[in-house]
Design a protein around this motif. Structure first.
Motif, PDB file in Angstrom:
ATOM      1  N   MET A   1     -26.979  68.365  21.108  1.00 27.79           N
ATOM      2  CA  MET A   1     -26.581  69.203  21.846  1.00 27.79           C
ATOM      3  C   MET A   1     -26.487  68.975  22.775  1.00 27.79           C
ATOM      4  N   ALA A   2     -26.171  67.812  23.218  1.00 30.58           N
ATOM      5  CA  ALA A   2     -25.709  67.593  24.910  1.00 30.58           C
ATOM      6  C   ALA A   2     -23.941  67.483  24.193  1.00 30.58           C
ATOM      7  N   ASN A   3     -24.264  66.830  22.996  1.00 31.99           N
ATOM      8  CA  ASN A   3     -22.391  66.789  23.410  1.00 31.99           C
ATOM      9  C   ASN A   3     -21.595  68.342  22.439  1.00 31.99           C
ATOM     10  N   PHE A   4     -22.653  69.158  22.294  1.00 26.17           N
ATOM     11  CA  PHE A   4     -22.000  70.789  21.886  1.00 26.17           C
ATOM     12  C   PHE A   4     -21.870  71.128  23.770  1.00 26.17           C
ATOM     13  N   PHE A   5     -22.517  70.774  24.166  1.00 24.63           N
ATOM     14  CA  PHE A   5     -22.082  71.527  25.911  1.00 24.63           C
ATOM     15  C   PHE A   5     -20.932  70.706  26.348  1.00 24.63           C
ATOM     16  N   LEU A   6     -21.283  69.393  25.746  1.00 25.78           N
ATOM     17  CA  LEU A   6     -19.518  68.648  26.820  1.00 25.78           C
ATOM     18  C   LEU A   6     -18.480  69.042  25.989  1.00 25.78           C
ATOM     19  N   TYR A   7     -18.223  69.232  24.798  1.00 25.33           N
ATOM     20  CA  TYR A   7     -16.998  69.649  24.075  1.00 25.33           C
ATOM     21  C   TYR A   7     -16.598  71.234  24.739  1.00 25.33           C
ATOM     22  N   THR A   8     -17.329  71.604  24.438  1.00 25.20           N
ATOM     23  CA  THR A   8     -17.526  73.185  24.919  1.00 25.20           C
ATOM     24  C   THR A   8     -17.157  73.402  27.023  1.00 25.20           C
ATOM     25  N   SER A   9     -17.355  72.250  27.212  1.00 22.41           N
ATOM     26  CA  SER A   9     -16.964  72.186  29.028  1.00 22.41           C
ATOM     27  C   SER A   9     -16.059  71.676  29.209  1.00 22.41           C
ATOM     28  N   LEU A  10     -15.289  70.761  28.105  1.00 19.79           N
ATOM     29  CA  LEU A  10     -13.670  70.588  28.153  1.00 19.79           C
ATOM     30  C   LEU A  10     -12.612  70.698  27.571  1.00 19.79           C
ATOM     31  N   PHE A  11     -13.494  71.710  26.261  1.00 17.94           N
ATOM     32  CA  PHE A  11     -12.165  73.315  26.585  1.00 17.94           C
ATOM     33  C   PHE A  11     -12.013  73.987  27.340  1.00 17.94           C
ATOM     34  N   LEU A  12     -13.169  74.246  28.020  1.00 16.71           N
ATOM     35  CA  LEU A  12     -12.879  75.076  29.619  1.00 16.71           C
ATOM     36  C   LEU A  12     -11.915  75.075  30.035  1.00 16.71           C
ATOM     37  N   ILE A  13     -12.566  73.780  30.329  1.00 13.85           N
ATOM     38  CA  ILE A  13     -11.063  72.396  31.354  1.00 13.85           C
ATOM     39  C   ILE A  13     -10.294  72.359  31.101  1.00 13.85           C
ATOM     40  N   TRP A  14     -10.041  72.039  29.977  1.00 12.38           N
ATOM     41  CA  TRP A  14      -8.856  72.245  29.302  1.00 12.38           C
ATOM     42  C   TRP A  14      -7.705  72.695  29.409  1.00 12.38           C
ATOM     43  N   PHE A  15      -8.679  73.984  28.828  1.00 11.94           N
ATOM     44  CA  PHE A  15      -7.729  75.495  28.865  1.00 11.94           C
ATOM     45  C   PHE A  15      -6.906  75.867  29.407  1.00 11.94           C
ATOM     46  N   MET A  16      -7.710  75.712  31.337  1.00 11.03           N
ATOM     47  CA  MET A  16      -7.452  76.325  32.157  1.00 11.03           C
ATOM     48  C   MET A  16      -5.752  75.358  32.295  1.00 11.03           C
ATOM     49  N   LEU A  17      -6.122  73.744  32.812  1.00  6.32           N
ATOM     50  CA  LEU A  17      -5.145  72.521  33.205  1.00  6.32           C
ATOM     51  C   LEU A  17      -4.345  72.545  31.576  1.00  6.32           C
ATOM     52  N   PHE A  18      -4.058  73.469  31.197  1.00  9.89           N
ATOM     53  CA  PHE A  18      -2.934  74.024  30.497  1.00  9.89           C
ATOM     54  C   PHE A  18      -2.176  74.869  30.560  1.00  9.89           C
ATOM     55  N   TYR A  19      -3.143  75.740  31.289  1.00  4.37           N
ATOM     56  CA  TYR A  19      -2.494  76.580  31.598  1.00  4.37           C
ATOM     57  C   TYR A  19      -1.805  77.206  32.977  1.00  4.37           C
ATOM     58  N   HIS A  20      -2.299  76.738  33.507  1.00  3.00           N
ATOM     59  CA  HIS A  20      -1.668  76.007  34.589  1.00  3.00           C
ATOM     60  C   HIS A  20      -0.411  74.905  34.859  1.00  3.00           C
ATOM     61  N   MET A  21      -0.512  74.052  33.831  1.00  3.33           N
ATOM     62  CA  MET A  21       0.905  73.651  33.299  1.00  3.33           C
ATOM     63  C   MET A  21       1.682  74.480  33.032  1.00  3.33           C
ATOM     64  N   PHE A  22       1.157  75.350  31.922  1.00  6.14           N
ATOM     65  CA  PHE A  22       2.391  76.737  31.696  1.00  6.14           C
ATOM     66  C   PHE A  22       2.866  77.350  32.839  1.00  6.14           C
ATOM     67  N   LEU A  23       1.866  77.612  33.748  1.00  7.68           N
ATOM     68  CA  LEU A  23       2.296  78.786  35.181  1.00  7.68           C
ATOM     69  C   LEU A  23       3.547  77.860  35.861  1.00  7.68           C
ATOM     70  N   MET A  24       3.278  76.555  36.199  1.00  2.00           N
ATOM     71  CA  MET A  24       3.630  76.199  36.687  1.00  2.00           C
ATOM     72  C   MET A  24       5.362  76.034  36.996  1.00  2.00           C
ATOM     73  N   GLN A  25       5.301  75.361  35.333  1.00  7.61           N
ATOM     74  CA  GLN A  25       7.016  75.351  34.517  1.00  7.61           C
ATOM     75  C   GLN A  25       7.104  76.820  35.283  1.00  7.61           C
ATOM     76  N   GLY A  26       6.487  77.715  34.867  1.00 10.05           N
ATOM     77  CA  GLY A  26       7.190  78.807  34.881  1.00 10.05           C
ATOM     78  C   GLY A  26       7.608  79.004  36.466  1.00 10.05           C
ATOM     79  N   GLY A  27       7.094  78.967  37.772  1.00  5.74           N
ATOM     80  CA  GLY A  27       7.060  78.841  39.114  1.00  5.74           C
ATOM     81  C   GLY A  27       8.341  77.381  39.154  1.00  5.74           C
ATOM     82  N   TYR A  28       8.579  76.503  38.088  1.00  4.85           N
ATOM     83  CA  TYR A  28       9.387  76.147  38.695  1.00  4.85           C
ATOM     84  C   TYR A  28      10.952  76.681  39.079  1.00  4.85           C
TER      85      TYR A  28
END
Length: 429
Positions: A1-28
């Motif tokens: 169960m702990a692994n499931f929650f950890l994988y889920t949290s990492l997905f949510l975090i990295w989805f946002m990080l990659f989206y921000h990276m995508f936005l920053m390219q456009g901002g540049y």
């Protein structure tokens, strides 16, 4: 169960990080080209539509005079401009100061409100000012703002040259950025938000969020929408969604610059940002549950962005932090132990890269001092936001369940900054 929650949290975090990276390219890319657009528009002959500037003011005697002086310095035909200051049930000298300036400058028009029509918050004050406005374009400034002389010119220029734009939003900078560590952190946050979220979303999706200040909107649109939502603590975000729904886009045009004061004390920051978080959560659920009824499904881009920013992303961080702490005391049999540390380090490096890149877009901001502040920001300021969002979510949930009335918090102002800090305006340009 702990692994499931950890994988889920990492997905949510990295989805946002990659989206921000995508936005920053456009901002540049956007940062390299917007001045060319401004130069092209400026060369064209254009008219000067009438403009009504709304300034909601509740107990603003500390800052209102400097704001009025900046209105006088605006490089826009005064016979085409009216400055409507809504003295919203103030108990200090705000009304007196505004009246003094109104006697000297006919384009300054005071509107004094009292209960039951006044004192209900910014949205209510703006609606009272809108009733008195006669301009084709409505511009809004907070009472602590000092826009640069050409700010109105650029806001109007954007609307005149982009008929599909319902609103044009400018850029705001922090006047008291060097006051203390907190204001330096806020300064970095605002610069990053504007070049990442505003510029990035405009470049990729032709979307931006109306801020609380330094924006122009067509009066005809406000009339169709019935003004501002007085139940919304983040009236600017809520208005943005309704402008989208009418089929317009919101243009980010950073040629229009204003300077504003930011909280100098943690207590003031906490109350202000709690209001922002609660207000944005109100908007998220208001339009999430109505999404099937919306005509402009493109709004899903912003709805998902706000949903991730204020709920899913922060939930992911909260879960990952909790698992990390629990694993120090109990063996949770994590299968991703070492990899999670690598991802944590990479996330930190990506955060630093995005923020320092945003700082490089503003003259004089990518300094060694600011770089070390960014390193500190990740483990302090960003973590405070986590706690704040949890607290704001609890308050908003309680408000909905108990059907509590929305209470507006007005941000405390501070006395005028030192002359040395004022010089930062010149350096930044």
């Amino acid at each position: 169960m702990a692994n499931f929650f950890l994988y889920t949290s990492l997905f949510l975090i990295w989805f946002m990080l990659f989206y921000h990276m995508f936005l920053m390219q456009g901002g540049y890319v956007f940062s390299q080209n917007y001045k060319k657009t401004a130069a092209k528009w400026t060369k064209k002959s254009h008219r000067f539509p009438t403009v009504s500037i709304l300034i909601p003011a509740h107990n603003e005697e500390v800052v209102i005079e400097e704001t009025l002086k900046s209105m006088i310095r605006l490089d826009y035909p005064k016979n085409k401009m009216e400055v409507i200051v809504i003295n919203d049930n103030s108990s200090d000298r705000t009304g007196e100061i505004v009246e003094n300036y109104a006697r000297q400058f006919p384009f300054i028009k005071p509107v004094h409100t009292k209960p039951p029509y006044g004192g209900k918050g910014k949205s209510g004050a703006l609606n009272n000012g809108l009733k008195e406005a006669t301009g084709e374009m409505i511009v809004v400034y907070d009472a602590d703002n000092t826009p640069e002389p050409d700010a109105i010119h650029y806001l109007v220029l954007g609307l005149e040259n982009d008929p599909d734009a319902g609103a044009v939003v400018g850029k705001f900078r922090v006047t008291n950025s060097n006051k203390n560590l907190l204001t330096r952190l806020i300064n970095i946050e605002t610069i990053t938000f504007q070049w990442l979220a505003q510029a990035g979303r405009w470049f990729w999706f032709r979307m931006a969020t109306i801020p609380g200040t330094n924006f122009a909107i067509r009066k005809s649109i406000l009339d169709r929408l019935g003004g501002w939502d007085e139940k919304a603590l983040s009236e600017d975000t809520e208005l943005s969604f309704r402008v989208y729904e009418l089929g317009y886009h919101i243009r980010f045009f950073p040629m229009a610059i204003t300077w504003e004061q930011e909280p100098e004390k943690l207590k003031v920051w906490w109350k202000q940002r709690t209001r922002w978080a609660r207000g944005n959560e109100y908007v998220i659920f208001k339009y999430l549950f109505q999404f099937h009824k919306l005509k402009r499904k493109k709004m899903a881009v912003d709805l998902v962005y706000f949903l991730f920013t204020y709920l899913l992303f922060f939930s992911g961080i909260l879960i990952s932090h909790s698992i990390f702490v629990l694993n120090l005391f109990f063996d949770l049999n994590l299968s991703i132990g070492f990899v999670s540390y690598v991802l944590l380090i990479l996330g930190f490096l990506l955060f630093v890269t995005e923020v320092t890149l945003a700082l490089s877009f503003e003259r004089g901001q990518l300094t060694l001092k600011n770089f070390f502040t960014v390193l500190l920001m990740y483990i302090t300021y960003s973590q405070m936001w986590l706690i704040l969002v949890v607290y704001a979510s609890w308050l908003e949930l309680k408000r909905v369940v108990l059907k509590q009335e929305v209470v507006w918090y007005k941000t405390q102002r501070f006395s005028e900054q030192k002359k040395g800090e004022k010089s930062e305006k010149v350096k930044a340009r």
